[in-house]
Design an enzyme around this catalytic site. Sequence first.
Site, PDB file in Angstrom:
ATOM      1  N   GLU A  45       0.826  -1.212   0.000  1.00 11.73           N
ATOM      2  CA  GLU A  45       0.000   0.000   0.000  1.00 11.73           C
ATOM      3  C   GLU A  45       0.860   1.261   0.000  1.00 11.73           C
ATOM      4  O   GLU A  45       0.554   2.237  -0.679  1.00 11.73           O
ATOM      5  CB  GLU A  45      -0.947   0.010   1.209  1.00 11.73           C
ATOM      6  CG  GLU A  45      -2.147  -0.905   1.076  1.00 11.73           C
ATOM      7  CD  GLU A  45      -1.832  -2.360   1.368  1.00 11.73           C
ATOM      8  OE1 GLU A  45      -0.676  -2.656   1.749  1.00 11.73           O
ATOM      9  OE2 GLU A  45      -2.728  -3.197   1.220  1.00 11.73           O
TER      10      GLU A  45
ATOM     11  N   HIS B 195     -10.261  -5.126  10.726  1.00 15.82           N
ATOM     12  CA  HIS B 195     -10.832  -4.946   9.384  1.00 15.82           C
ATOM     13  C   HIS B 195     -12.172  -4.216   9.444  1.00 15.82           C
ATOM     14  O   HIS B 195     -12.940  -4.256   8.497  1.00 15.82           O
ATOM     15  CB  HIS B 195     -11.064  -6.306   8.706  1.00 15.82           C
ATOM     16  CG  HIS B 195      -9.815  -7.068   8.432  1.00 15.82           C
ATOM     17  ND1 HIS B 195      -9.077  -7.669   9.417  1.00 15.82           N
ATOM     18  CD2 HIS B 195      -9.168  -7.337   7.271  1.00 15.82           C
ATOM     19  CE1 HIS B 195      -8.036  -8.279   8.882  1.00 15.82           C
ATOM     20  NE2 HIS B 195      -8.066  -8.089   7.583  1.00 15.82           N
TER      21      HIS B 195
END
Length: 462
Positions: A195, A264
């Site tokens: 990322e 998450h």
Amino acid sequence: MATAIKMPALSPTMEEGTLAKWLVKEGDSVSPGDILAEIETDKATMEFECIDEGTVGAITVPEGTENVKVGTVIAVLDGDASDVGGADAGAEVKDVPGEGKDVGREAGSEGAQPPEAKPAPKECANDPEIAEGTSMTSVTVREALRDAMAEEMRADDTIFVMGEEVAEYQGAYKVTQGLLDEFGAKRVIDTPITEYGFAGIGTGAAMGGLKPIVEFMTFNFAMQAIDHIINSAAKTNYMSGGQMRCPVVFRGPNGAASRVGAQHSQNYGPWYASVPGLVVIAPYDSRDAKGLLKAAIRSPDPVVFLENELLYGKSFDVPDVDDWVLPIGKARIMREGSDVTIVSYSIGVGFALEAAEKLAGEGIDAEVIDLRTLRPLDADTVLESLKKTNRLVVAEEGYPACSIASEISAICMERGFDYLDAPVLRVSDEDVPLPYAANLEKLALIDAERIVKAAKKVCYKD
Ligand SMILES: Cc1ncc(C[n+]2csc(CCOP(=O)(O)OP(=O)(O)O)c2C)c(N)n1
């Protein structure tokens, strides 16, 4: 009631596994937390935990079975195979509600589910006018997002998409479906799991004149990339004295999904909305997903575009017009009312609309506002509504502290004090990392009932 126990997805990429060993047998009583079985994938052997209470009625897939597809009914609690579809038990469950193969989504999980999709209001004050007789097409939020990208990419060849699994696999949530075929590998780019790397490439490409759309598999993983978003993308315009812009879109699912655990399941709306230099958008339905993503791609400044996994599979009407683009920074009134204002965004809007219906049944007429953009925040629309209703509740799927709800509450106090007949109330998730256990997850997340309760309280009718 019989409960089907299904082959879990124990990792984001798991499609099937071996049912290595059953640790319970038919007739055993089980409770949440008990280990039911050992599941083997090509990576590891993992324990599969029970989330329900009951008696194992049937084991439909024997131990030692290989290549059991995720979603296959492997056992039944409090019943037998015929109670959960008979012949289907032991067969792959193809129709997992809402999703195909999503990150961490466990087939058959019973976590938070959004309320049923409701049609959007026909007219929104700040939206482009829709000519009389314009037809509407019902599309999923997922398709609306894809259509927005595809339309913009057709019109401007400096736009490209990159991220983990966006090309060959067509998106972890299938949002980039068809883009590789149409635009080719130069404009639809699979990245490694880096990322920080690809957010940096996107930011640099935007400074250099291209228009990247960076997909994060979820915004939770954008934590790795947050330096580029906040220190590079958001600051470019300011620190170059307006000499350089950074037209990059960072997009992906945000907020709690269903049983994917604390790491998450976070809403980053308030985080990014606190940063000058960023535009932050969090749409609810398909028409906004499409119209606002098109606007985001055209924005000269970096946009954090927060989608919601649980809404991807929901269908809503989108007007059949050539170029459906919505204004950034304008809230919309989803439902008019006179007794109390409920402000929300993203998945919270569905809960707010559901709450408004329930309140109507109790004689309370609620106005529902969808913020749509979190930065810049449309305080005027909120204050106009407050002027009318004198009572306000903010419903937010996220942590309560330092939230968008806190911000709205401050705005109402600073600029709307004289209109308030009751304190502004925040309805948020519980102030804890989201629990994984289904029963606790449900207790920790917002729902319509909690909004109803708060609305009644500010109306002094509780
Ligand atoms: C920072 C971050 N980005 C993305 C993910 C989502 N994710 C989890 S597993 C996975 C694939 C891992 O592939 P690989 O590194 O080859 O390991 P494998 O599990 O296949 O051995 C991805 C993308 C994550 N968990 N964390």
